[in-house]
Design an enzyme around this catalytic site. Structure first.
Site, PDB file in Angstrom:
ATOM      1  N   GLY A 129     -13.348   1.522  -2.886  1.00  0.00           N
ATOM      2  CA  GLY A 129     -13.917   0.196  -3.117  1.00  0.00           C
ATOM      3  C   GLY A 129     -13.531  -0.456  -4.427  1.00  0.00           C
ATOM      4  N   SER A 149     -10.551  -1.920  -5.289  1.00  0.00           N
ATOM      5  CA  SER A 149      -9.600  -3.036  -5.249  1.00  0.00           C
ATOM      6  C   SER A 149      -9.345  -3.428  -3.804  1.00  0.00           C
ATOM      7  CB  SER A 149      -8.268  -2.653  -5.916  1.00  0.00           C
ATOM      8  OG  SER A 149      -7.582  -1.673  -5.156  1.00  0.00           O
ATOM      9  N   TYR A 203       2.785   7.737   7.280  1.00  0.00           N
ATOM     10  CA  TYR A 203       1.710   6.770   7.103  1.00  0.00           C
ATOM     11  C   TYR A 203       1.191   6.280   8.456  1.00  0.00           C
ATOM     12  CZ  TYR A 203      -0.646   2.376   5.920  1.00  0.00           C
ATOM     13  OH  TYR A 203      -1.560   1.353   5.810  1.00  0.00           O
TER      14      TYR A 203
END
Length: 260
Positions: free
Chosen positions: A14, A16, A153
């Site tokens: 939390g 950015s 990813y």
């Protein structure tokens, strides 16, 4: 609207980008919010940016890839507010490399944070999650469309998308809904680290039918919807927030059809 008055939300990652924007949105809608981050200085900066008092905001240093940190997060959250109504499993990392360059260290780092971290975040907070609560998991558009140099990813995000469906089934008897969001290209600090070249950004925007990057606030609005009573009959679903990137082919500039 104050859809989250007297409710408590946890947002991992939390400090950015999408996590910070979602914290701001939920605070604005009345929630008490817990944010986490691995870096204490960034966590302090995020808390100052949000500007909420200690009765509305709790900032906890925690690495989601470390189960011991998650145990500490659960203890501090329980002592602060006793329970949770909303969880946004947002913490994630991005490593973009050609497949032949991915090392075991790279692989372990991405999977530890993006998959293992999400799984154990949810598992550890389940005792705190109230009946009819909501979990939202941050996935990615790359689970819907192949992207070069994103093998690990994208696979980690596909894993949490699958987890969304299975958790939706597992937790339905408690009335807990589980959904995911799949952001497209969102203008966050992480995006800027990966794509710093303005020329590359122009090429990216050209592939998006709406012709621009999304904002963290776009994602925050979607998370708030899925976490709220407005989505009371939605579970096991993925909401793509991408300006049309996955599902549409952009019209070439100057070739837009005329109507009327």
């Amino acid at each position: 609207m104050k859809r989250f008055t007297n409710k408590t939300a946890l947002i991992t990652g939390g400090t950015s980008g999408m996590g910070l924007a979602t914290a701001a949105r939920l605070l604005d809608e009345g929630a008490h919010v817990v944010i986490t981050g691995r870096d204490q200085a960034r966590l302090d900066s995020a808390a100052a940016h949000l500007g909420a008092g200690p009765d509305r905001l709790l900032a906890v240093r925690a690495d989601v890839a470390a189960p011991a940190d998650l145990d500490g997060l659960v203890r501090r959250t329980a002592a602060w507010r006793d329970g949770l109504d909303v969880v946004f499993a947002n913490a994630g990392v991005a490593v973009f490399q050609p497949t032949h360059e991915v090392t075991e260290t790279d692989f372990d780092h991405v999977v530890d944070v993006n998959f293992k971290g999400v799984f154990f975040t949810v598992q550890k907070v389940l005792p705190l999650l109230r009946e009819r609560g909501s979990i939202v998991i941050n996935a990615s558009w790359t689970l819907h469309r192949g992207l070069a140099a994103a093998s690990v990813y994208a696979a980690s995000k596909a894993a949490v998308h699958s987890l969304t469906r299975t958790l939706g089934a597992d937790l339905a008897p408690r009335g807990i809904r589980v959904n995911s969001v799949s952001p497209g290209y969102i203008d966050t600090p992480m995006y800027r680290d990966v794509m710093p070249d303005p020329a590359v950004e122009a090429l990216v925007a050209a592939d998006i039918p709406l012709r621009s990057l999304g904002s963290p606030q776009d994602v925050a609005a979607a998370v708030a919807f899925l976490a709220s009573g407005d989505a009371a009959y939605i579970t096991g679903q993925d909401l793509v927030i991408d300006g049309g990137l996955v599902g549409s082919v952009p019209v070439a500039r100057g070739d837009a059809p005329a109507f009327g």
